[in-house]
Write a protein that holds these residues in place. Structure first.
Motif, PDB file in Angstrom:
ATOM      1  N   TYR A 138      11.313  20.747 104.431  1.00 21.87           N
ATOM      2  CA  TYR A 138      12.602  21.456 104.641  1.00 21.87           C
ATOM      3  C   TYR A 138      13.359  21.425 103.387  1.00 21.87           C
ATOM      4  CZ  TYR A 138      11.423  21.645 109.606  1.00 21.87           C
ATOM      5  OH  TYR A 138      10.685  21.974 110.661  1.00 21.87           O
ATOM      6  N   PHE A 139      13.101  20.506 102.281  1.00 21.51           N
ATOM      7  CA  PHE A 139      14.083  20.351 101.158  1.00 21.51           C
ATOM      8  C   PHE A 139      12.907  20.235 100.122  1.00 21.51           C
ATOM      9  CE2 PHE A 139      15.869  18.249 104.970  1.00 21.51           C
ATOM     10  CZ  PHE A 139      17.075  18.913 105.000  1.00 21.51           C
ATOM     11  N   ARG A 140      13.832  20.628  98.769  1.00 23.92           N
ATOM     12  CA  ARG A 140      12.988  20.672  97.531  1.00 23.92           C
ATOM     13  C   ARG A 140      14.294  20.262  96.351  1.00 23.92           C
ATOM     14  NH1 ARG A 140      14.547  26.314  98.232  1.00 23.92           N
ATOM     15  NH2 ARG A 140      15.751  27.137  96.503  1.00 23.92           N
ATOM     16  N   PHE A 141      13.388  19.773  95.414  1.00 22.23           N
ATOM     17  CA  PHE A 141      14.294  19.666  94.145  1.00 22.23           C
ATOM     18  C   PHE A 141      13.861  20.691  93.234  1.00 22.23           C
ATOM     19  CE2 PHE A 141      14.317  14.957  95.519  1.00 22.23           C
ATOM     20  CZ  PHE A 141      15.476  14.608  95.067  1.00 22.23           C
ATOM     21  N   ASP A 142      14.903  21.521  92.820  1.00 23.89           N
ATOM     22  CA  ASP A 142      14.992  22.531  91.948  1.00 23.89           C
ATOM     23  C   ASP A 142      14.951  21.931  90.454  1.00 23.89           C
ATOM     24  OD1 ASP A 142      14.040  24.490  93.635  1.00 23.89           O
ATOM     25  OD2 ASP A 142      16.102  25.430  93.803  1.00 23.89           O
ATOM     26  N   ASP A 143      16.214  21.061  90.153  1.00 24.24           N
ATOM     27  CA  ASP A 143      16.697  20.659  89.163  1.00 24.24           C
ATOM     28  C   ASP A 143      16.212  19.097  89.022  1.00 24.24           C
ATOM     29  OD1 ASP A 143      17.378  19.907  86.821  1.00 24.24           O
ATOM     30  OD2 ASP A 143      19.720  20.182  87.040  1.00 24.24           O
ATOM     31  N   SER A 144      14.997  18.729  88.693  1.00 28.90           N
ATOM     32  CA  SER A 144      14.886  17.224  89.028  1.00 28.90           C
ATOM     33  C   SER A 144      15.933  16.245  88.187  1.00 28.90           C
ATOM     34  CB  SER A 144      13.305  17.044  88.231  1.00 28.90           C
ATOM     35  OG  SER A 144      13.200  17.230  86.915  1.00 28.90           O
ATOM     36  N   GLY A 145      16.506  16.816  87.067  1.00 25.58           N
ATOM     37  CA  GLY A 145      17.430  16.109  86.490  1.00 25.58           C
ATOM     38  C   GLY A 145      17.016  14.856  85.710  1.00 25.58           C
ATOM     39  N   GLN A 146      18.007  14.415  84.850  1.00 28.62           N
ATOM     40  CA  GLN A 146      17.683  13.103  84.169  1.00 28.62           C
ATOM     41  C   GLN A 146      18.223  11.941  84.694  1.00 28.62           C
ATOM     42  OE1 GLN A 146      18.849  13.848  79.914  1.00 28.62           O
ATOM     43  NE2 GLN A 146      16.888  15.016  79.586  1.00 28.62           N
ATOM     44  N   TYR A 147      19.489  11.999  85.329  1.00 27.92           N
ATOM     45  CA  TYR A 147      20.140  10.992  85.994  1.00 27.92           C
ATOM     46  C   TYR A 147      20.401  11.282  87.389  1.00 27.92           C
ATOM     47  CZ  TYR A 147      20.764  10.031  80.821  1.00 27.92           C
ATOM     48  OH  TYR A 147      20.395  10.013  79.614  1.00 27.92           O
ATOM     49  N   ILE A 148      20.827  12.518  87.825  1.00 30.30           N
ATOM     50  CA  ILE A 148      21.346  12.821  89.088  1.00 30.30           C
ATOM     51  C   ILE A 148      20.213  13.489  89.686  1.00 30.30           C
ATOM     52  CG2 ILE A 148      22.997  13.582  90.912  1.00 30.30           C
ATOM     53  CD1 ILE A 148      23.786  10.997  89.519  1.00 30.30           C
ATOM     54  N   GLY A 149      19.708  13.388  90.911  1.00 32.55           N
ATOM     55  CA  GLY A 149      18.853  14.380  91.671  1.00 32.55           C
ATOM     56  C   GLY A 149      19.485  15.184  92.806  1.00 32.55           C
ATOM     57  N   SER A 150      19.674  16.383  92.515  1.00 34.15           N
ATOM     58  CA  SER A 150      20.236  17.155  93.612  1.00 34.15           C
ATOM     59  C   SER A 150      19.077  18.063  94.181  1.00 34.15           C
ATOM     60  CB  SER A 150      21.302  18.351  92.785  1.00 34.15           C
ATOM     61  OG  SER A 150      21.784  19.072  93.711  1.00 34.15           O
ATOM     62  N   PHE A 151      19.149  17.943  95.638  1.00 33.94           N
ATOM     63  CA  PHE A 151      18.034  18.596  96.196  1.00 33.94           C
ATOM     64  C   PHE A 151      18.771  19.696  97.490  1.00 33.94           C
ATOM     65  CE2 PHE A 151      19.203  14.839  98.849  1.00 33.94           C
ATOM     66  CZ  PHE A 151      19.180  15.247 100.120  1.00 33.94           C
ATOM     67  N   LYS A 152      18.008  20.650  97.615  1.00 33.59           N
ATOM     68  CA  LYS A 152      18.506  21.870  98.354  1.00 33.59           C
ATOM     69  C   LYS A 152      17.698  22.120  99.458  1.00 33.59           C
ATOM     70  CE  LYS A 152      19.928  24.232  93.957  1.00 33.59           C
ATOM     71  NZ  LYS A 152      19.866  25.599  93.303  1.00 33.59           N
ATOM     72  N   VAL A 153      18.300  23.098 100.297  1.00 28.37           N
ATOM     73  CA  VAL A 153      17.405  23.481 101.574  1.00 28.37           C
ATOM     74  C   VAL A 153      16.338  24.315 101.235  1.00 28.37           C
ATOM     75  CG1 VAL A 153      17.424  24.528 103.855  1.00 28.37           C
ATOM     76  CG2 VAL A 153      19.377  23.235 103.244  1.00 28.37           C
ATOM     77  N   ASN A 154      15.195  24.192 101.621  1.00 25.70           N
ATOM     78  CA  ASN A 154      13.814  24.891 101.136  1.00 25.70           C
ATOM     79  C   ASN A 154      13.816  26.403 102.087  1.00 25.70           C
ATOM     80  OD1 ASN A 154      11.741  25.293  99.238  1.00 25.70           O
ATOM     81  ND2 ASN A 154      10.473  24.246 100.752  1.00 25.70           N
ATOM     82  N   GLN A 155      13.957  25.945 103.256  1.00 22.64           N
ATOM     83  CA  GLN A 155      13.501  26.764 104.435  1.00 22.64           C
ATOM     84  C   GLN A 155      14.324  26.603 105.815  1.00 22.64           C
ATOM     85  OE1 GLN A 155       9.482  26.236 105.641  1.00 22.64           O
ATOM     86  NE2 GLN A 155       9.580  24.132 105.966  1.00 22.64           N
TER      87      GLN A 155
END
Length: 1476
Positions: free
Chosen positions: A485-502
């Motif tokens: 249900y979730f994914r990382f689009d921007d894996s980042g260098q310090y902070i990981g922001s994850f979004k709803v995938n479906q």
């Protein structure tokens, strides 16, 4: 009376000494009311002249105590050791008597010192090479005490003394003096060993005797010549032919003549065979560049000739002379590539290679050899190979713990002449991937709407990695993502922001995911965390919303940013029904950041991000801060804030190579004339500074300049830092110069005014190196020394040290050959110290030596003359003549007082002119009675007529004459001579019968004739003549002289009749001995013959016995006594019981009293009603060593009752469980016990509760054994009560017995306590200060109830409570003063469990209200819908502190004594607490 007594006492007693004690007194029982008279009879049944018995005091029950006394002094060495006596007691009114045996033993007292046969021993002409273990002499010691063992010792470890019979306890005692380790003639001051030997007995207090021992040594050629350990010499390459190189002189302790030779041929060197002088045969090299060998190893052999001792044996040794070829040291080491080196090393690597440095030195030989070292020594994390210049890490370096990633190190290159060069380096420590990412939380929780669309940001996760670069960059991914249900689009260098995938599931309330953070190092490191997604349906239940279009905050500030200015201003909107928000930071970076709440407008609230401490760009250049907004439902919203730090010029330049011990920068230059140096001048060193700022131009050095130079002779290049000079420098005038050098960086300072740049300052110490430009010299042109003749070879006797104005000069010394033709007994060390190299002898040798000493500093020479006077010392002991006399008759009065001989002594010291002191030494106490010597004249005289015979004389007198010389201011030496006097015998002693030889024994009941023994007689006259020969006769015998029982044949005694010990146990024979001297002399004596016993009598009892005892009786309960006319082992009796008695009773034996001891082996039980054990009838038997000698008697036993049964509980353990509010008086348990004693007084008992188990008397018990509640119980005070129930019998008498049972009362908890503050809080506010939402206090709550009856807690501020201060919330109360209309307090729960934060707004005036009283309502088990919930109000008192000011300086005074007033309203109770 008892059947005999035995006593002991020690010889040398006092007259009338009592030898009995209160423990062993004699006891006499009288059967009539009468006084008792005591008499001690000797072996002849006559009253003893030696012993006396005395009655001590009055009788007790007709039993008298008596003591035994000794009337005279007893001597163990002369008197008998055992006395067999009889004690007779007589009643005064009936004249009835009784007797008993007395055995009295005399013990020896250690009263004599052991004595050697002579007081002094000596041994001449002992070779020093005598083998260890060799016997030198046998010595003899005697001890007048008897039966003693002797041990021997010496006080010189070169020798030991070995007894010939170590276990002997009979005098005399002999022992050998043995060589224990190698002896040495050569190093003995007086060529003899003098020591003491000791003989020590084994008495309780040991006594010792001593004698002297002198061993005169003779020399043998056993020493090899010895060269000095380190023979070194320096020789210039251009030295002239025939130049002196070194005096290779060896010393020989035997004082032999020595010849020298080379082990092989050396082309360039010559050796004088008689002196060992090494000289130059041909030039080393014409120029320095043509030198082919810089060091020569010359092997020198020294051979002695054995002339000391006429020996044909010779000894040799080899020494190595190292000749170092000296060149000019004109250049110091330089590091040409030092400035271009940029060394790096990876962290966490011990012993890692970093860089190789190379120093160049164009000098020749050792002056051009460079060794490397670190100025920092072992304080540095680095080490350097001293030969190769390779630099390594000494330890593993952790980059993350360093203040700077560059570490300074100073490499020093030192040439063979001591000149230095320096290479300062900065070592860059490179990062490795040695730290995994670490998530800021182990579990992240995010609420997400079930209707959230794909692409909606669901949450932010963060991990930290203290590595840098790619090693610290983190990529995030899900390792467990159920449903995807979730994914990382921007894996980042310090902070990981994850979004709803479906689309999210509508029927699921909670999703648990696993997230991994992996760094980009090689190999990569990672860690994991849990993400919890709470799926919600109510839009109003969403977390707070951050206002503003940006998804994160970005701010860039300089590292010197003002802490009072906010970094970021922000607003957020609460979606909760209660609009209050609290702000915070998830990552505080050790409390660097904090949030400040500013204003609120309905649901919208504002705040700011601030920092408490200064930033440092050189440590951290960027911070990723997670801002947190939390509503009253504990829902949170996170927003990332990136704070980028920029560099400012806030670091001053610092210099490399500073000496940590004194903060100087040390540089070196050789002394010399540099006035004609090239245009830039002679280089001293290059000064280097660095700047720790992070960016250019802040970290660049713009200029070097000299700010202070008192000498004015140095210049510095402004750009390169090259320090130079063009002066004439003389080290002997000035050894060092100090100048101050300043380094200026390339940008305006962040803290200095008017655009000034930062500067660094260092004091440079220019150390001047020495050149050999001065000749060595002696302070005196001639030295004179006095040396004692007894000094050993190698002893330092004087110092003739030269001086040299040059500090680094290496000086060598040598003695110039005095051409005397004799070996000089002195040697000069390379320190200028003169040592002894041969034997010195004032008495027979040379008394004055003159020679010259030359000193050489490798370039120049100096010379002085030395005279040594040999001084006489007292090193020869006197030699004393010995004498023997055998022509003196004993008892001759005509020679008394006359000189027997004038003892002769001689001494080589003091030119043979000496005075002596004479003394006599004896090994016994008899000799001093007869002889004396004049202490000054040496006249030996007889003091009284001699006695040849024992005990007052000696057959041979041995005297030791001790002669000591008497030099002034020196210790005296001692010599010994022996004098032997053998007196001629006369017949002046009658034959003597010794008591110890007048005792014989014979066994009874033997058929005659029986040999009894031999009579011994002594005559102390000379046994070689008739004076000591004698005839022996029997004059008479007792007890019946008309019917003789014994006969004498020569010296043999025989029994001629059958003897019966029980009729007569002793016989006495009168003897006479007449010697054959002229005139004859007669001696008499009495021989005692003791008749010994055989077992010819049977034992018998004289009564039967009855014993009464309690059933509690243990061990012995009675004794029986049988009698036997025999004595000793024949009268030793064995008692026994009939077999039926063995169950309960046993017969033991008392050997000392010869009695049978009745003991209990199994306790009888009076209370046993089945097997009655209240009376017994026993039969006892007795037998001696003959089984046919047997008798019996009867024993009656009566047993009485005893309280020995303990009350017993039918149930010893019981347990009940009760609620803590159980009613007082309630019955809870019952106990029953029984007691098996027969006697009703013993079997009755009463019940009690042990006070130790119920100190607060919560319970009681009645005599029916019933237990009740006596006082209220409390779970919070005591959760388990363990009661000891007692049943005690025989309550009014002794002994008592107690039975014990245990009652365990377990309490269960009820909710009966309100929450309270976890501690005493004492907050205060400063008057007239404006508060804008400041945090006043963080507090927590607690509850004394048990688990399940306390948290969760509900805590709120209740300003409507009637006792609340008006300023609790002036917005809602109308009676606030005008100046306090905006005053109020807010209470919010923090992110932590059970923690609340109190905020304050407004300005407070102490004159209006000194204390603000805040009511805080607290409830336990909040939200659990329980009927027993407990709530109460706690009041917190806030002190308004006075604000005083003076001269514009504010002084805050906070009253140090604050009361916290707490009112508790809980469960219909009202309690006030005041805390100080």
């Amino acid at each position: 009376m008892e059947n005999g007594y035995t006593f002991k006492f020690q010889e040398d007693n006092v007259i009338n000494q009592k030898i009995t004690t209160s423990q062993n007194r004699m006891k006499v029982k009288s059967f009539q009311p009468s006084n008792i008279f005591l008499v001690v009879l000797d072996e002849f049944s006559q009253p003893s002249e030696l012993f006396e018995a005395r009655v001590s005091g009055s009788s007790v029950g007709c039993v008298f105590d008596a003591d035994l006394h000794v009337r005279r002094v007893v001597d163990f060495e002369r008197d008998p050791h055992i006395y067999s006596l009889t004690l007779r007691a007589t009643e005064s009114n009936t004249v009835l008597t009784s007797t008993t045996r007395l055995e009295v033993y005399v013990t020896d007292k250690n009263e004599f010192d052991p004595a050697f046969s002579v007081s002094g021993y000596k041994k001449d002409n002992v070779r020093e090479d005598i083998s260890t273990g060799s016997v030198l002499l046998t010595v003899t010691a005697r001890d007048a005490d008897l039966n003693t063992k002797m041990s021997f010792s010496v006080n010189n470890d070169h020798f030991r003394i070995v007894p010939l019979n170590p276990v002997s306890n009979t005098s005399p005692y002999t022992a050998n003096i043995v060589v224990n380790k190698a002896l040495d003639y050569d190093r003995l001051p007086m060529k003899l060993y003098g020591f003491d030997i000791f003989a020590t007995d084994d008495g309780d207090i040991p006594r010792s005797g001593s004698a002297t021992f002198q061993i005169f040594m003779t020399n043998v050629n056993d020493e090899s010549p010895e060269f000095p350990i380190d023979m070194q010499s320096g020789l210039r390459y251009d030295a002239a032919v025939a130049s002196d190189v070194y005096l290779a002189k060896a010393t020989d302790a035997d004082d032999d003549r020595i010849t020298y030779s080379f082990l092989e041929t050396y082309q360039k060197f010559s050796l004088d065979t008689s002196t060992g002088s090494v000289t130059l045969r041909e030039t080393i090299a014409p120029t320095q560049s043509s030198i082919t060998q810089f060091e020569y190893q010359l092997k020198v052999i020294a051979v002695d000739d054995g002339s000391c001792c006429g020996s044909i044996t010779t000894w040799s040794s080899t020494g190595t002379l190292t000749v170092k070829i000296l060149t000019d040291n004109e250049n110091r080491p330089r590091f040409p590539d030092c400035q271009s080196l940029t060394p790096h090393v990876k962290e966490e690597q011990a012993d890692a290679s970093i860089v190789k440095v190379t120093a160049q030195d164009s000098d020749y030989g050792t002056n051009g050899d460079v060794t490397y070292s670190l100025r920092e020594g072992t304080d540095s994390p680095f080490r350097i190979n001293s030969a190769s210049g390779n630099l390594y890490t000494r330890i593993a370096i952790d980059r993350e713990t360093l203040r700077s990633t560059k570490i300074a190190v100073n490499i020093i290159g030192t040439d063979g002449g001591g000149l230095n060069g320096t290479c300062p380096l900065l070592i860059q420590v490179d990062d490795i991937n040695d730290n995994p990412p670490t998530f800021t939380e182990s579990e992240f929780v995010f609420p997400v709407l079930k209707t959230a669309l794909s692409g909606t940001v669901a949450g932010l996760v963060e991990a930290k990695d203290i590595d840098i670069g790619v090693n610290g960059q983190i990529v995030y991914s899900f390792t467990d993502n159920p449903g995807g249900y979730f994914r990382f689009d921007d894996s980042g260098q310090y902070i990981g922001s994850f979004k709803v995938n479906q689309s999210l599931p509508l029927d699921t309330a909670r999703l648990v995911l696993k997230v991994m953070g992996r760094d980009q190092g090689n190999p990569a490191l990672s860690s994991s965390a849990t993400v919890v997604i709470n799926l919600i349906t109510d839009a109003d239940a969403q977390p707070p919303k951050w206002l503003g279009a940006e998804s994160s905050f970005q701010v860039s500030v300089p590292e010197n940013h003002d802490k009072v200015i906010a970094l970021i201003d922000f607003t957020a909107n609460s979606t909760s029904a209660m609009p209050t928000l609290s702000f915070g930071v998830t990552d505080s970076f050790d409390k660097l950041f904090y949030t400040y709440a500013q204003t609120s407008n309905g649901r919208i609230q504002a705040g700011s991000l601030r920092h408490l401490y200064d930033f440092d760009y050189e440590k951290v250049t960027q911070y990723i801060v997670r801002l947190r907004a939390t509503d009253v439902d504990n829902q949170q919203a996170i927003k990332i804030s990136t704070v980028t730090i920029t560099d400012v010029n806030d670091n001053q330049p610092r210099f490399l190579g500073i000496n940590p011990d004194n903060s100087f920068l040390d540089v070196h230059i050789q002394e010399g004339d540099y006035t004609n140096a090239h245009q830039s001048g002679e280089l001293v060193d290059t000064i280097n500074a660095v700047d720790d700022d992070g960016t250019a131009p802040n970290n660049q050095i713009q200029e070097y300049r000299i700010t202070s130079d008192g000498s004015g002779i140095f210049q510095i290049d402004a750009t390169s830092g090259r320090l130079t000079t063009k002066a004439n420098i003389d080290r002997e005038q000035n050894e060092a110069y100090t100048i101050q050098v300043e380094a200026v960086d390339a940008a305006p300072s962040s803290f200095r005014p008017n655009g000034q740049h930062n500067t660094g300052l260092v004091t440079v110490k220019v150390i001047i190196g020495d050149e050999n430009d001065n000749a060595p010299y002696f302070e005196e042109s001639e030295y004179t020394f006095d040396v004692k003749e007894d000094l050993q070879i190698g002893t330092v006797v004087a110092r003739a040290s030269a001086k040299d104005l040059d500090s680094a000069s290496v000086m060598t010394y040598r003695i110039l050959d005095p051409n005397s033709g004799q070996p000089l007994p002195f040697f000069v060390l390379q320190t200028g110290e003169i040592t002894v190299a041969g034997n010195l002898d004032y008495d027979e040798g040379t008394r004055r030596h003159g020679f010259a000493i030359e000193v050489f500093d490798l370039k120049f020479t100096g010379r002085t003359n030395v005279t040594i006077n040999i001084m006489d010392v007292n090193d020869n002991p006197p030699v004393v003549q010995s004498y023997t006399f055998d022509n003196i008759t004993e008892n001759d009065l005509s020679i008394v007082g006359k000189t027997l001989v004038k003892v002769h002594a001689a001494d080589k010291d003091n030119n043979g002119i000496n005075s002596f002191i004479f003394d006599l030494k004896f090994t016994d106490n008899i000799g001093p009675q007869y002889f004396e010597i004049g202490p000054v004249t040496g006249d030996l005289k007889i003091k009284k007529a001699l006695d040849r015979d024992f005990p007052n004389g000696l057959a041979e007198f041995k005297l030791t004459v001790e002669v000591s010389d008497a030099p002034s201011n020196q210790r005296s030496l001692i010599g010994y001579g022996d004098v032997t006097v053998k007196p001629i015998d006369v017949n002046d002693n009658a034959p003597v019968f010794l008591d110890e030889y007048l005792q014989l024994s014979v066994q009874e009941e033997q058929d005659p004739v029986v040999q009894v023994g031999k009579v011994s007689v002594l005559d102390y006259d000379d046994p070689k003549h008739d004076n000591s020969k004698f005839d022996l006769a029997l004059l008479g015998q007792t007890s019946d002289s008309t019917n003789p029982h014994f006969q004498l044949t020569v010296q043999d005694v025989s029994a001629i009749s059958r003897l019966d010990r029980e009729t007569q146990d002793k016989y006495y024979l009168s003897l006479q001995a007449v010697d054959k001297g002229n005139p004859t002399l007669t001696g008499t004596g009495t021989l005692t013959i003791t008749v010994t016993d055989i077992n010819d009598n049977a034992p018998y009892f004289n009564q039967s016995y009855k014993f009464v005892f309690s059933e509690n009786q243990r061990g012995e309960f009675g004794r029986i006594q049988a009698y036997d006319a025999d004595i000793g082992v024949n009268a030793e009796l064995n008692y026994s019981l009939d077999e039926d008695s063995f169950k309960y009773f046993k017969m033991m034996q008392d050997r000392e009293e010869n009695q049978g001891v009745l003991t209990i082996i199994q306790a009888v039980d009076y209370d046993d009603r089945v097997n009655i054990q209240r009376s017994f009838n026993l039969t006892a038997y007795v037998v001696d060593s003959n089984p046919d000698h047997r008798a019996q008697t009867y024993i009656e036993i009566e047993v009485t009752d005893y309280n020995d049964e303990v009350p017993t509980f039918t149930e010893p353990q019981k347990s009940v469980t009760l609620k803590e509010d159980v009613a007082v008086g309630m019955y809870i348990a019952k106990f029953t016990a029984t007691d098996s004693d027969v006697n009703i007084e013993y079997s009755h008992f009463e019940y009690y509760i042990s006070l130790a188990s119920d100190r607060t008397t919560r319970f009681r018990i009645n005599q029916a054994g019933e237990v009740f509640i006596s006082n209220p119980l409390d779970f919070e005070t005591h959760q388990v009560h363990t009661l000891h129930i007692l049943a005690i019998d025989n309550i009014n008498a002794l002994p008592k017995n107690t039975g014990t049972a245990t009652l365990t009362v377990i309490l269960t908890d009820i909710n009966d306590n309100c929450p309270d503050f976890a501690q005493n809080y004492t907050p205060s506010l400063m008057e007239n200060k404006a508060y804008t939402g400041d945090q006043l206090l963080v507090f927590s709550a607690t509850d004394t109830d048990g688990p399940g009856n306390k948290d969760p807690f509900m805590v709120e501020l209740d300003c409507n409570e009637k006792r609340a201060s008006a300023q609790c919330d002036c917005r809602a109360i109308t009676n606030c003063r005008n100046e306090g209309q905006n005053n109020y307090f807010q209470l919010t729960e923090t992110g932590s469990t059970n923690m609340w934060t109190l905020f304050v707004i407004g300005t407070f005036d102490r004159e209006n209200e000194k204390v603000v009283l805040l009511p805080i309502r607290m409830c336990d088990v909040a939200g659990l819908n329980r009927q027993d919930q407990q709530c109460g109000v706690r009041f917190m008192e806030i002190e308004i502190a006075e604000n005083k000011s003076s001269d514009g300086n504010q002084l805050n005074t906070l009253y140090s004594y604050i009361y916290l007033y707490v009112s508790i309203m809980c469960c219909s109770h009202f309690i006030n607490y005041v805390f100080g």
